[in-house]
Enzyme design. Structure first.
Site, short mmCIF file in Angstrom:
data_model
loop_
_atom_site.label_atom_id
_atom_site.label_comp_id
_atom_site.label_asym_id
_atom_site.label_seq_id
_atom_site.Cartn_x
_atom_site.Cartn_y
_atom_site.Cartn_z
CD GLU A 1 -2.52 -1.26 2.60
OE1 GLU A 1 -3.54 -1.92 2.61
OE2 GLU A 1 -2.80 -0.03 3.74
CE LYS B 1 5.96 4.50 6.66
NZ LYS B 1 5.74 5.69 7.23
NE ARG C 1 -2.57 3.06 11.70
CZ ARG C 1 -1.55 2.18 12.39
NH1 ARG C 1 -0.87 2.18 12.40
NH2 ARG C 1 -2.69 1.30 12.42
NE ARG D 1 2.95 6.61 16.09
CZ ARG D 1 3.94 5.79 15.04
NH1 ARG D 1 2.95 5.78 13.76
NH2 ARG D 1 5.01 4.88 15.56
CE LYS E 1 8.80 1.75 10.24
NZ LYS E 1 8.36 2.55 11.19
P1 AMP Z 1 6.52 4.72 10.95
O1 AMP Z 1 5.95 5.83 11.05
O2 AMP Z 1 7.62 5.15 10.23
O3 AMP Z 1 6.55 4.16 12.05
O4 AMP Z 1 5.21 3.98 10.07
C1 AMP Z 1 4.02 3.24 10.47
C2 AMP Z 1 2.96 4.98 10.32
O5 AMP Z 1 3.19 5.11 8.85
C3 AMP Z 1 1.39 4.32 10.28
O6 AMP Z 1 1.62 5.03 11.77
C4 AMP Z 1 0.76 5.27 9.83
O7 AMP Z 1 0.38 6.71 10.34
C5 AMP Z 1 1.51 5.07 8.19
N1 AMP Z 1 0.60 5.42 7.72
C6 AMP Z 1 1.21 5.43 5.75
N2 AMP Z 1 0.29 4.68 4.97
C7 AMP Z 1 0.01 3.71 5.76
C8 AMP Z 1 -0.62 2.24 5.48
N3 AMP Z 1 -0.91 2.11 3.94
N4 AMP Z 1 -1.00 1.28 6.01
C9 AMP Z 1 -0.26 1.77 7.40
N5 AMP Z 1 0.67 2.50 8.28
C10 AMP Z 1 0.69 3.65 6.66
#
Ligand code: AMP
Length: 526
Positions: free
Chosen positions: A220, A222, A227, A242, A390
């Site tokens: 998907e 990112k 969130r 979040r 990710k």
């Molecule tokens: P990180 O903040 O770098 O740990 O990445 C995780 C965060 O990416 C999640 O908490 C979401 O806020 C964001 N995110 C963006 N797109 C997505 C997606 N398609 N699925 C899950 N998380 C996503």
């Protein structure tokens, strides 16, 4: 009988005196076992220094200057001391959090003086730590969950899951101890009580994600936004961040979208909100933050910075909890009830090339990268694991070599591990080391060049004048206590020797600081 607060203060002292986790859980477990049912939740929350569940917006709002005044007054009124109980401490702190309005400061102070003047010296010390959220006894939620499991005989994962579903440590503690595993299994998430969001681990490239997920996975976009978890029943819509705070009031446009597009039957969905600029591209994260933190002129802000919604998961629909359904089933349900314009972009593939092209498309559309999700994975609230991976494309930056270590093994005789530095005013600050990226020929060339600009040396390391600029590719900026700069680049490798550049063209530490902030800090505060 009410358990005296002094017992809890003694426990905290004993917990502080041991660093052993098993000893800590034993001490807590013994303590909890002796409590009355209505003391369990207050005691557990006080021990972890949380006071209120995570999603509860109440705070004590007591500053240091107030505390100082209170401690002075408390000292003067110690003639007749009533013994403090755990429940009295907890209910007074709750009352303090609840006082609002113009006279609230005075009221808070009076309530606090009442507590402090009945407290012994040790009790005062623990009270102050609780009030400022600095217990320093090495008991976080994880230790507490272990202790609860030990007290009740319920398995740790069952206790943890109950906490992730409700976010309410006090309630989980009570159910665990009084009803045990059976009771915990009966805990269900409720509408308008946010679940902890599932989190992702890092992957370096699409191949790794496909391999990790068994040969085929979904990618998907990112989205570079915030969130959100959205709960709806009938006309009532609530949006949680979040960190589980309720942000509904600052984003009425998102609430409108939900009311327009999602069913009324009772639903919990998750997604990312982005701010949209002219031309439809996402705006920088700071602009989105301005929307989230706004409490006045909300409508005007909504016109200036429009938001868009990208839903990617559904956790609950019409009385049925979906978190134990596989991702594919959840997606099928979500995409059936949600119009395409508020759904996340995604593609299912077993082909790394296709995934790489999708990553490119995500970047071109102004997003951060991709998230790969295991097709048969459950939604694990609060868990960071490999079911979600990710992927962010690597960053590059020009840095300067300020020293190099002599190689060993195959690289013996070459200066092959390079200390990479960024500019910080007149100084050079190391942000990483790497021996990756050069060919044998380049190693030989580099060894000669470095020796020619040597300014000092030890057995292993040659320091050099900061003259050679290299292009460094890396995946992430991490916080690091090892370097004076405070940062380290993850997976750094040299991708080019920039003979065409001089050291003054190299990147600044400020830029690295900005990158770091963009990655973690700001988002985690929401
Ligand atoms: P990180 O903040 O770098 O740990 O990445 C995780 C965060 O990416 C999640 O908490 C979401 O806020 C964001 N995110 C963006 N797109 C997505 C997606 N398609 N699925 C899950 N998380 C996503």
């Amino acid at each position: 009988m009410d358990t005296p607060f002094t017992r809890l203060a003694e426990l905290c002292k004993a917990l502080e005196a041991t660093t052993k986790r098993t000893e800590k859980t034993r001490l807590i477990s013994e303590f909890l076992f002796g409590l009355e049912p209505n003391e369990i939740a207050p005691a557990v929350l006080l021990i972890v220094g949380q006071i209120f569940p995570e999603f509860d917006p109440r705070t004590l709002e007591i500053g240091w200057s107030t505390m100082k005044r209170v401690l002075e007054k408390g000292k003067q009124t110690t003639l007749l001391r009533h013994q403090l109980s755990i429940r009295r401490v907890y209910s007074t702190l709750s009352e303090i959090a609840m006082t609002q309005g113009s006279r609230s400061r005075k009221l808070k102070e009076r309530l606090l003086v009442g507590l402090i003047s009945d407290a012994s010296r040790d009790e005062v010390e623990i009270l102050v730590r609780i009030i400022f959220g600095e217990m320093r006894i090495g008991v976080n939620e994880g230790v507490m969950l272990d202790a609860l499991a030990e007290t009740s005989g319920a398995p740790v994962p069952v206790v943890r899951r109950a906490l992730m579903l409700t976010g309410n440590l006090g309630e989980v503690a009570l159910v665990t101890i009084i009803q045990g595993e059976k009771g915990l299994e009966g805990i269900k998430p409720e509408l308008f009580v946010p679940l902890k969001p599932m989190l992702a681990e890092n992957a370096d490239n699409p191949e790794e994600a496909i391999r990790e997920h068994g040969g085929r996975t979904v990618f998907e976009y990112k989205f570079d936004g915030a969130r959100v978890q959205i709960h709806r029943l009938g006309d009532e819509v609530r949006v949680y961040s979040r960190r589980l705070s309720d942000v509904t009031e600052s984003i009425p446009d998102v609430v409108n979208l939900v009311q327009k597009f999602l069913p009324r039957v009772g639903i919990i969905v998750e997604g990312e909100i982005t701010a949209v600029g002219s031309g439809g591209k996402p705006l920088p994260f700071q602009d989105l933050m301005r929307r989230f933190t706004r409490v006045t002129d909300v409508q005007k802000a909504a016109e200036q910075i429009p938001l868009s919604l990208h839903l990617f998961d559904i956790l609950y629909l019409d009385g049925v909890l979906l978190i134990d359904e596989p991702y594919e089933t959840r997606w099928a349900i979500l995409s059936k009830i949600t119009p395409k314009e508020i759904l996340a972009e995604r593609t299912v593939t077993n082909n790394p090339k296709e995934a790489a092209a999708f990553l490119k498309a995500a970047m071109k559309a102004g997003h951060e990268g991709l998230v790969a999700k295991r097709l048969d994975s459950h939604y694990n609230p609060g868990a960071r694991g490999k079911d979600w991976l990710k992927l962010k494309p690597a960053e590059t930056m020009d840095l300067v070599i300020v020293a190099a270590d002599w190689g060993s093994g195959r690289r013996r005789g070459w200066l092959s591990n390079y200390h990479l530095a960024a500019r910080d005013g007149d100084e050079w600050n190391v942000v990483g080391k790497t021996f990756k990226g050069l060919t044998d020929e380049e190693f030989r060339w580099m060894t000669k060049r470095l020796q020619a600009i040597k300014v000092g040396e030890t057995d292993y390391t040659v320091s050099v004048r900061p003259e050679i600029v290299v292009e460094v590719t890396f995946n992430e900026v991490q916080h690091s206590p090892h370097y004076k700069s405070g940062f380290a680049l993850r997976f750094a490798r040299i991708t080019r020797i920039r003979d065409d550049k001089e050291s003054r063209d190299a990147e600044t530490l400020d830029k690295i600081r900005v990158l770091y902030k963009k990655q973690f800090r700001v988002k985690d505060r929401l």
